[in-house]
Design an enzyme around this catalytic site. Sequence first.
Site, mmCIF file in Angstrom:
data_model
loop_
_atom_site.group_PDB
_atom_site.id
_atom_site.type_symbol
_atom_site.label_atom_id
_atom_site.label_comp_id
_atom_site.label_asym_id
_atom_site.label_seq_id
_atom_site.Cartn_x
_atom_site.Cartn_y
_atom_site.Cartn_z
ATOM 1 N N HIS A 189 34.973 36.704 39.311
ATOM 2 C CA HIS A 189 35.433 37.210 40.817
ATOM 3 C C HIS A 189 36.399 36.074 41.619
ATOM 4 O O HIS A 189 37.418 36.391 42.324
ATOM 5 C CB HIS A 189 34.323 37.589 41.622
ATOM 6 C CG HIS A 189 34.060 39.057 41.687
ATOM 7 N ND1 HIS A 189 33.110 39.515 41.143
ATOM 8 C CD2 HIS A 189 34.993 39.960 41.815
ATOM 9 C CE1 HIS A 189 32.897 40.986 40.849
ATOM 10 N NE2 HIS A 189 34.227 41.265 41.449
ATOM 11 N N CYS A 499 44.636 50.017 37.807
ATOM 12 C CA CYS A 499 44.413 49.068 38.892
ATOM 13 C C CYS A 499 43.773 47.811 38.785
ATOM 14 O O CYS A 499 43.306 47.051 39.478
ATOM 15 C CB CYS A 499 43.794 49.982 40.135
ATOM 16 S SG CYS A 499 41.920 50.562 39.511
HETATM 17 C C1 PEP Z 1 38.252 47.190 37.177
HETATM 18 O O1 PEP Z 1 36.984 47.421 36.731
HETATM 19 O O2 PEP Z 1 39.426 47.159 36.624
HETATM 20 C C2 PEP Z 1 38.542 47.656 38.655
HETATM 21 C C3 PEP Z 1 39.667 47.837 39.165
HETATM 22 O O3 PEP Z 1 37.183 47.586 39.392
HETATM 23 P P1 PEP Z 1 36.588 46.211 39.767
HETATM 24 O O4 PEP Z 1 37.408 45.275 39.210
HETATM 25 O O5 PEP Z 1 36.506 46.327 41.274
HETATM 26 O O6 PEP Z 1 35.372 46.368 39.111
#
Ligand code: PEP
Length: 541
Positions: A189, A499
Amino acid sequence: MAETERQILRLEGKRASGGLVVGPAHLLGDIIVRDQTPAGTSDDEISKLRSAIATASEALETLAGTSGDMGGEILGFQIALLEDDALIEPAVAEIEAGASAAKGWRDALDEQIADYDASDDDYFRARAEDLTDLRDRVLSILTGADFGDGGMPDGAVLIGRELTPSRFLAVDWHRAGGLALAGGSPSSHVAMLARARGLAMAVGLGDGISALHSGEPVVLDADAGRVISGLGQDALEQARRDVAARARQAEDAKRLLPLPATTRSGQRVITTVNVDDPASLSEVPVGHSDGIGLTRTEFLFHDRADLPDEEEQAAVYRRLLDWADGRPVTIRTLDAGGDKPIPGLTLDGEGNPFLGLRGLRLSLARSDVFEVQLRALARVSVHGNLKIMFPMVTAPWELDRARELMEAALAAVSKEGVTVGEPAIGMMVEVPAAAIEIERFDADFFSIGSNDLIQYVTASSRDSAEVSDLYDPLNPAVLRLITRIADHGLKTGKEVSVCGDMAAEATTLKALLDCGVRSVSMGYAALAQAKATIADYVTEP
Ligand code: PEP
Ligand code: MG
């Protein structure tokens, strides 16, 4: 020349967020550094440690007085820990055996942090973060290394072992040049946060970082995942010229920001922004994007003791719709669980949380919490172009159930006299079972979550440094699934967007365009470069 060559130190790791920086190294307080030999007798070192602990305790008391109820509670807990002899005893024992105060403290705390980290219980794992904060606070007093970004020179390359998201968020990154970590992973993250800010970051550089000194000039070549120190003046000047050339190129790309993204052959590509924190939108001119492609509503649920109510959520969603001024705003319902635990909501001690009760699975299990979010969305649905998206959909019935609940929320809110709209209902495609059988899902639009899709297709955790070579966005199996979903969009006329972070880097963005994707969403910091990559891409007219 030979002398200079001998001093050059090259640390090889991995790229977490691209960029090239030349700046002074700034060691964060979690690095223990040369201070391995005690300066005085063991009694001197023990009293040095006790006095550093007392200073840390006083600083925490002062901070607790100005940090509000929740902050005060957390800091009160840290003060109690610091005053507990059980915490200090192992350090004292090590110092008596000949270690310096800093080394004794570091080793003792590291051991306890590892114990907490290994716990099955989320509560204890979260306490590891408190201990890490305490370890670093006391170390900074003992060694003079910086605990946070205070004293950091402008343009510095921050050097640390690991960085928690909370400490990352406490640093003023407008002033820093980049981040280089001994540990960490490109899909963590913190790496995502760095990419969202366009901050250069390298990870996995290893223990060699201990040889760096605060203030010495270093080159962080984050594209190559490398840090170099000890360069002579000529090499540094060359690196500075390279940085300036890149800055000019980035500035050039910015000229594309107000324009719609089109390929070199004139084909339009929808480019939207991801929102992890609505406050960040204040720096984003609305005309630079085609709207919001992903809102991670987890931000509403973090760092608080209660859950956000309908009013609070509706107000935030309304602000996003107002900002977008008629452009689409995609709001994803809560995606808690996995690497995003929310105390009191997600399950403690799941053996394999990424495969557990997360995303839509959790929302369906906690319909009380889900209903509040759906009602808040229903209440703002008439105020713009709202699109509602569900995360981690695995089976068609889950999407059907979520759609029913959304429709029920719209009906209920409308019955109360609130005018409602007809929001599009879509799903994230991030589970292989959904990607493979995409035709069976009755969604109005699809958005590929490549971050999770890659981890599930390659069976490689997105937050593990050890398997990050296998966590490969360009694995043909991943690309084949993305092509399949893009084809489905073409056949049905439904929008297929991406995304996940694949949209934010030039190489993987090109691969997405090769797969037939024509809609991408990313942090604003990546948008100019993405528009430049698209403008350079040749498609069939
Ligand atoms: C993904 O998994 O690519 C996504 C956009 O969601 P997150 O990164 O919030 O799990
Ligand atoms: Mg995801």
